[in-house]
Design a protein around this motif. Structure first.
Motif, short mmCIF file in Angstrom:
data_model
loop_
_atom_site.label_atom_id
_atom_site.label_comp_id
_atom_site.label_asym_id
_atom_site.label_seq_id
_atom_site.Cartn_x
_atom_site.Cartn_y
_atom_site.Cartn_z
N ALA A 227 26.26 33.92 37.18
CA ALA A 227 26.09 35.33 36.80
C ALA A 227 27.42 36.03 36.59
O ALA A 227 27.52 36.95 35.76
CB ALA A 227 25.30 36.07 37.86
N ALA A 228 28.44 35.63 37.35
CA ALA A 228 29.72 36.34 37.28
C ALA A 228 30.80 35.55 37.99
O ALA A 228 30.52 34.69 38.83
CB ALA A 228 29.60 37.73 37.90
N LEU A 229 32.04 35.88 37.66
CA LEU A 229 33.19 35.46 38.45
C LEU A 229 33.63 36.66 39.27
O LEU A 229 33.54 37.80 38.81
CB LEU A 229 34.34 35.00 37.55
CG LEU A 229 34.34 33.53 37.09
CD1 LEU A 229 33.11 33.22 36.26
CD2 LEU A 229 35.62 33.22 36.32
N MET A 230 34.10 36.38 40.48
CA MET A 230 34.48 37.49 41.37
C MET A 230 35.83 37.20 42.00
O MET A 230 36.09 36.09 42.47
CB MET A 230 33.43 37.69 42.45
CG MET A 230 33.68 38.88 43.35
SD MET A 230 32.29 39.13 44.48
CE MET A 230 32.86 40.59 45.37
N LYS A 231 36.69 38.20 41.98
CA LYS A 231 37.99 38.11 42.65
C LYS A 231 38.02 39.16 43.76
O LYS A 231 37.69 40.33 43.53
CB LYS A 231 39.13 38.35 41.67
CG LYS A 231 40.51 38.17 42.30
CD LYS A 231 41.61 38.19 41.26
CE LYS A 231 42.97 37.97 41.91
NZ LYS A 231 43.07 36.65 42.61
N VAL A 232 38.40 38.73 44.95
CA VAL A 232 38.45 39.62 46.11
C VAL A 232 39.89 39.77 46.55
O VAL A 232 40.56 38.76 46.87
CB VAL A 232 37.59 39.08 47.27
CG1 VAL A 232 37.61 40.05 48.45
CG2 VAL A 232 36.15 38.84 46.81
N HIS A 233 40.38 40.98 46.57
CA HIS A 233 41.76 41.22 47.01
C HIS A 233 41.84 41.00 48.52
O HIS A 233 41.11 41.61 49.30
CB HIS A 233 42.16 42.65 46.67
CG HIS A 233 43.54 43.03 47.14
ND1 HIS A 233 44.63 42.21 46.98
CD2 HIS A 233 43.99 44.14 47.79
CE1 HIS A 233 45.70 42.80 47.48
NE2 HIS A 233 45.33 43.96 47.99
N THR A 234 42.72 40.11 48.93
CA THR A 234 42.87 39.81 50.37
C THR A 234 43.76 40.88 51.00
O THR A 234 44.92 40.63 51.35
CB THR A 234 43.49 38.41 50.56
OG1 THR A 234 44.72 38.34 49.82
CG2 THR A 234 42.54 37.34 50.06
N ALA A 253 39.75 36.12 31.12
CA ALA A 253 39.67 35.27 29.92
C ALA A 253 38.68 34.14 30.12
O ALA A 253 37.88 33.82 29.21
CB ALA A 253 41.06 34.72 29.60
N ILE A 254 38.69 33.53 31.30
CA ILE A 254 37.75 32.45 31.60
C ILE A 254 36.31 32.97 31.60
O ILE A 254 35.40 32.36 31.02
CB ILE A 254 38.08 31.81 32.97
CG1 ILE A 254 39.46 31.14 32.91
CG2 ILE A 254 37.01 30.82 33.38
CD1 ILE A 254 39.97 30.71 34.27
N ALA A 255 36.10 34.12 32.26
CA ALA A 255 34.75 34.69 32.34
C ALA A 255 34.24 35.08 30.95
O ALA A 255 33.10 34.75 30.57
CB ALA A 255 34.76 35.91 33.26
N HIS A 256 35.06 35.75 30.18
CA HIS A 256 34.62 36.27 28.88
C HIS A 256 34.38 35.13 27.88
O HIS A 256 33.54 35.26 26.98
CB HIS A 256 35.64 37.26 28.35
CG HIS A 256 35.79 38.47 29.21
ND1 HIS A 256 36.86 39.33 29.12
CD2 HIS A 256 35.00 38.96 30.20
CE1 HIS A 256 36.71 40.30 30.01
NE2 HIS A 256 35.59 40.10 30.68
N ALA A 257 35.09 34.04 28.03
CA ALA A 257 34.87 32.90 27.14
C ALA A 257 33.47 32.33 27.31
O ALA A 257 32.92 31.72 26.39
CB ALA A 257 35.91 31.82 27.42
N SER A 258 32.87 32.55 28.49
CA SER A 258 31.51 32.09 28.75
C SER A 258 30.50 33.23 28.75
O SER A 258 29.36 33.06 29.19
CB SER A 258 31.46 31.36 30.10
OG SER A 258 32.26 30.19 30.08
N GLY A 259 30.93 34.41 28.28
CA GLY A 259 30.02 35.55 28.22
C GLY A 259 29.66 36.12 29.57
O GLY A 259 28.58 36.71 29.74
N LEU A 260 30.56 35.97 30.55
CA LEU A 260 30.29 36.43 31.91
C LEU A 260 31.21 37.60 32.28
O LEU A 260 32.32 37.71 31.76
CB LEU A 260 30.54 35.29 32.91
CG LEU A 260 29.67 34.05 32.73
CD1 LEU A 260 30.15 32.94 33.66
CD2 LEU A 260 28.20 34.37 33.01
N PRO A 261 30.77 38.47 33.19
CA PRO A 261 31.64 39.55 33.66
C PRO A 261 32.55 39.09 34.79
O PRO A 261 32.21 38.17 35.54
CB PRO A 261 30.65 40.60 34.16
CG PRO A 261 29.47 39.81 34.63
CD PRO A 261 29.39 38.61 33.70
N LEU A 262 33.70 39.75 34.92
CA LEU A 262 34.58 39.55 36.06
C LEU A 262 34.47 40.78 36.96
O LEU A 262 34.71 41.91 36.51
CB LEU A 262 36.03 39.37 35.62
CG LEU A 262 37.07 39.38 36.76
CD1 LEU A 262 36.83 38.21 37.71
CD2 LEU A 262 38.49 39.37 36.21
#
Length: 474
Positions: A227-234, A253-262
């Motif tokens: 469903a999405a890629l997620m980045k969590v600030h440590t 860029a990775i997420a959008h190439a697969s039509g996914l939100p970051l």
């Protein structure tokens, strides 16, 4: 049995205690009746008389304590204690600026005025004054948030944990969300990213290792259920040494190439570059969105310096999906939060004036020399009260920012190091006595020393701080 005249005795007998009705009609109780009402005063007086009779029967009560003035004083103390607010102002001398247990950010005067105004009268919370139709409460701050971050849309919930929960529930229920193992954080109160994801109905897909995660790890994990890629600030810890992580721009860029939100969870979040104020830099919301993040979540009551709130900014289509989710109503904020948040956000329109107008930033940027001068001014008053039982030294200290923000950064400060002259001489009792003052003084004990860091003692509060020191027992 003949009772000796009162003047010939030092101890009270039951007959010395005035009757309840007589006391209620005595002038000594007039102010209490006016302040608290007859029902509460009667109940408190009855309790005081019952306790007094029990003590008199046991013997040893001086006759003066059975008189009307003493009873009125006891009832006054009981009623004052009963009506003392549970939420009270304290002096935060703990050395942690954004102290979770002490309410984190202190609001600027503009926010306080807005709070009072909104609390005192009906407001157009969900009412469009132009059309006369029902409106959206997010519109109170949405335009400001978009202006300050460059986002297309925004919404507000009651804290950042709620923001993360809502985003995942709305966008990833029963689907996978890819997160680096090195970003599966836990913050105070047992908030853990894996637990929040599970509660939201999302499935965690861990990639990489604790210390190293690469772009290929994310790309290889994307599948039909993603469903999405997620980045969590440590924000509350640092992994150093042999490490690798993927920045927001590469992840987008990775997420959008697969039509996914970051999705990027910044935790504390900052609307300005703290480096401009001589502080270590934290990710700026506008920059993260510019790098390609589709949604960013962050707190209102940490580095932003406002009330407790969770802010979600990003693409309009995604924000609309989030706002339509049933959890949004359960997690939404009330008029008082929005009333305080709006003027805080408005201060960011003039970032060059923030350090003077935003209490959190003012405390974080106080010069060590100014704090040392303050400590030297206040030290004589503290020494006079504590006397010979304590050694009070003005010393250099290191303040913490707190609330998970900039975990390794400290701020040069000054304050008092208080040590008892005799070992086991009551440092804990002194700490408790400071906390029992009308405006509690909260420090910290370590290495047989009570440390009082003055970074958060505003100069306008110095007189109040000194005035109540006289209440400390010698």
């Amino acid at each position: 049995m003949t009772v000796a005249p009162a003047g010939a005795r030092t101890l009270a007998v039951p007959g010395d205690i005035p009757a309840l009705d007589r006391l209620l009609n005595d002038a000594a109780f007039a102010a209490l009746l006016a302040a608290y009402g007859r029902t509460e005063v009667t109940a408190a007086l009855r309790g005081a008389l019952d306790a007094l009779r029990a003590r008199v029967v046991d013997g040893g009560v001086p006759i003066a304590q059975a008189g009307t003035p003493a009873i009125a004083a006891d009832v006054t103390a009981a009623l004052d204690a009963r009506h003392r607010r549970a939420l009270r102002r304290v002096f935060n001398l703990s050395g942690t600026v954004l102290h979770t247990n002490l309410g984190r950010a202190t609001l600027p005067q503009a926010a306080i005025d807005a709070l009072v105004d909104a609390a005192a009268a009906p407001v157009n919370l969900e009412f469009d004054l132009g059309s006369g139709a029902r409106g959206d409460r997010d519109r109170v701050v949405e335009a400001l948030l978009c202006e300050l971050t460059g986002a297309e849309a925004a919404t507000v919930v009651n804290n950042n944990a709620a923001a993360v929960l809502l985003v995942l529930a709305a966008l990833a229920n029963r689907r996978d969300v890819i997160v680096s193992r090195g970003e599966l954080v836990e913050i105070g109160g047992s908030f853990r990213i894996p637990d929040v994801m599970r509660t939201a109905g999302a499935r965690l897909r861990e990639v990489g290792t604790t210390n190293r995660t690469h772009a290929a790890d994310y790309a290889d994990a994307i599948g039909s259920r993603t469903a999405a890629l997620m980045k969590v600030h440590t924000s509350n810890y640092v992994v150093s040494g042999f490490t690798a992580s993927v920045g927001a721009a590469a992840l987008a860029a990775i997420a959008h190439a697969s039509g996914l939100p970051l999705i990027v969870d910044l935790g504390s979040g900052s609307l300005v570059d703290l480096g401009d104020f001589g502080l270590p830099r934290e990710p700026v919301v506008r920059d993260v969105l510019a790098e390609g993040a589709d949604l960013v979540t962050f707190s209102g009551d940490k580095l932003l310096g406002g009330p407790q709130a969770g802010l979600v900014v990003g693409r309009a289509a995604l924000v609309q999906r989030i706002k339509r989710h049933p959890l949004k109503r359960a997690l939404r904020v009330g008029k008082l939060t929005l009333a305080a948040l709006e003027p805080v956000l408005a201060l960011y329109r003039a970032p060059e004036r923030l350090a003077a107008r935003l209490p959190t930033l003012r405390a974080l940027t106080r010069a060590a020399a100014a704090i040392e001068a303050q400590a030297l001014r206040l030290a004589p008053a503290l020494r006079d009260v504590l006397g010979e039982r304590c050694e009070v030294a003005v010393v250099a200290m290191e303040s913490q920012i707190g609330s998970g923000a900039l975990p390794t950064a400290t701020l040069a400060s000054h304050g008092f190091a208080i040590r008892m002259q005799r070992r086991g001489g009551g440092l804990d009792r002194l700490d408790a006595a400071l906390r029992a003052l009308p405006r509690a003084v909260v420090g910290r004990i370590a290495d047989r020393t009570l440390w009082l860091d003055l970074r958060c003692l505003d100069e306008s509060d110095e007189a109040a701080f000194v005035a109540q020191l006289a209440r400390l027992s010698p």
